[in-house]
Enzyme design. Sequence first.
Site, PDB file in Angstrom:
ATOM      1  N   VAL A 166       3.442   2.717  -4.786  1.00  0.00           N
ATOM      2  CA  VAL A 166       2.923   1.541  -5.348  1.00  0.00           C
ATOM      3  C   VAL A 166       2.587   1.808  -6.717  1.00  0.00           C
ATOM      4  CG1 VAL A 166       2.208   0.865  -2.827  1.00  0.00           C
ATOM      5  CG2 VAL A 166       0.926   2.400  -4.350  1.00  0.00           C
TER       6      VAL A 166
ATOM      7  N   SER B 249       0.715  -1.127  -0.018  1.00  0.00           N
ATOM      8  CA  SER B 249      -0.096  -0.085  -0.157  1.00  0.00           C
ATOM      9  C   SER B 249       0.912   1.257   0.068  1.00  0.00           C
ATOM     10  CB  SER B 249      -0.922  -0.198   1.247  1.00  0.00           C
ATOM     11  OG  SER B 249      -0.167   0.318   2.339  1.00  0.00           O
ATOM     12  N   LYS B 250       0.179   2.496   0.036  1.00  0.00           N
ATOM     13  CA  LYS B 250       0.927   3.646  -0.053  1.00  0.00           C
ATOM     14  C   LYS B 250       1.481   3.971   1.338  1.00  0.00           C
ATOM     15  CE  LYS B 250      -0.202   7.030  -3.559  1.00  0.00           C
ATOM     16  NZ  LYS B 250      -0.811   6.669  -5.006  1.00  0.00           N
ATOM     17  N   ARG B 251       2.118   5.062   1.466  1.00  0.00           N
ATOM     18  CA  ARG B 251       2.524   5.384   2.905  1.00  0.00           C
ATOM     19  C   ARG B 251       3.688   4.598   3.094  1.00  0.00           C
ATOM     20  NH1 ARG B 251       2.013   9.209   3.233  1.00  0.00           N
ATOM     21  NH2 ARG B 251      -0.016  10.549   3.004  1.00  0.00           N
ATOM     22  N   GLN B 252       3.975   3.369   2.365  1.00  0.00           N
ATOM     23  CA  GLN B 252       4.974   2.548   2.618  1.00  0.00           C
ATOM     24  C   GLN B 252       5.707   2.636   1.315  1.00  0.00           C
ATOM     25  OE1 GLN B 252       5.182  -0.786   5.138  1.00  0.00           O
ATOM     26  NE2 GLN B 252       3.013  -0.730   6.001  1.00  0.00           N
TER      27      GLN B 252
END
Length: 480
Positions: free
Chosen positions: A261, A255-258
């Site tokens: 993507v 996911s995003k934030r990590q």
Amino acid sequence: MSTENIRVRFAPSPTGFLHVGGLRTALYNVLFARKHGGSAVLRIEDTDRSRYVEGAVENLLSTLEWAGLRFDEGPEQGGASGPYVQSERSDLYRAHAEQLLAEGKAYRCFCSPDELAASRERQLAEKKDPTYDRRCRMLSEAEISEKRDAGLPFTVRMKVPLAGQLQFRDLVRGDITVHYDVIDDQVLLKSDGYPTYHLANVVDDHHMQISHVIRGEEWLPSTAKHMLLYEFFGWAPPQFAHLPLLLNQDRSKLSKRQGDVAVEDYREKGYLPEALINFVALLGWNPGDDREMFTLAELEKEFSLERVGKAGAVFDVEKLKWFNGQYLRALPAEDLVEICGPWMREAGFDTTDPARTRSVVSSLTNYLTLPSDITEHLGLFTGGPVHITGEEAQNLVADAPAQQVFTRFVELAAELEDWRGESIKAMIKAIQKDTGVKGKQLFMPLRLALTAEEHGPDLGMIAELLGRDETISRIRAQLR
RNA sequence: GCGCCCAUCGACUAGAGGCCUAGGUCGUCAGCCUUUCACGCUGAAAACACGGGUUCGAAUCCCGUUGGGCGCACCA
């Protein structure tokens, strides 16, 4: 595996950008179709009006094209099973919902979203499973007419059997059993008249004659609902293959934030489509031997669902970078120049001299993982006075042997016939002979004088690219 | 919470009962190459989650435990 009429589909919803997990799903679908001489269908699943994003479809198409994935049928190229955009197929879904209604396999539900949400919260508070209580399933004909006459909005829910179980075979996971009592009476048609994914994908897969549904593992639990729908309609279901998920470093669903993507993120950063495809192909699939470098064409030959693994795979950018470096270095010089050009110009580097630009790029190829990396090294070839920092470096340049080298360098450089890397290196050899200074004592002061750096590409090459005048002037600047 | 799925080095994975002293790749470390760095080459450290079975023999089969993921929307 039977090869007749193999048809697969990639069915993204245009809610933003193409996810790398989606890219892999699209890739596997295309590979499977090509391997078996079948067709790959692209279908846009845009039945959620509230999540419509301007330009998302166009972006999706251009990203898939960038990645080199071609579909045989889809919104652009058309085909016999169109339209390929679900919002243009509403009548079809409605008709099928009506059919289920007429056959008693589905019912109208007049519960409002608020009621349902409240009910869900109540159940959660009581630590019960949040499931629909099926109250509208028991409605009498009279009650239904009454509500309809009152103009109450309704959804259509499927009538899931109250007991029993359902089994299906998944091509990557084997037999899977699901009990009906854990399946909700799924909404098939929303109150706005649009279908939910469950109805739309079953109806479309059937009418588009999809033979294999290859999608992410997040769909595994709801596949039972889809199987039930095929049964309700009396249709032969396609074969299913659920792909393992792509994971973050912490093993949660990518996911995003990590990290990045979106495929577009990688594209913008300068990753080559070949590298991304190669990398992502190996996330969940392997050829069964030690090979790792694959072109799309090779993958089309090699791919098989039998060799797709079951466990989720962490998306490791480090390995992606390695792949990118490999592909970058394998590129013909002209291509690399073309790819690096924009980055160089953005960094203020003058690329108007093709020969010189090409030489600069070639000398830096080994330092690149991403094309943008080149900007970090351009300073070696740009004008301006060189500032040597660090006491040790300054001493090295000021030392007697270095000064001897510099003096001789200036003398010889002025007379050197052709100013090319090879001859410059020969000249340095001559300086070694003349001055008796050699090795690190010889090269390091020169490197520092020319670039202020202790590391970098071949000295002869640097001097050549700097040009005779600039080279001499930089060496002179270090003369005491 | 309930359901489904999964489980080999830090990461991607090979392994379909004896070929496993568990192989390859990325990353890490070391050596070599190089004026230097990078590239490249060579090598090293590094894993079968745990417990029971089954079997002459289990990373491979079965059961359980633990751990993880996904799902449980009028989202897909």
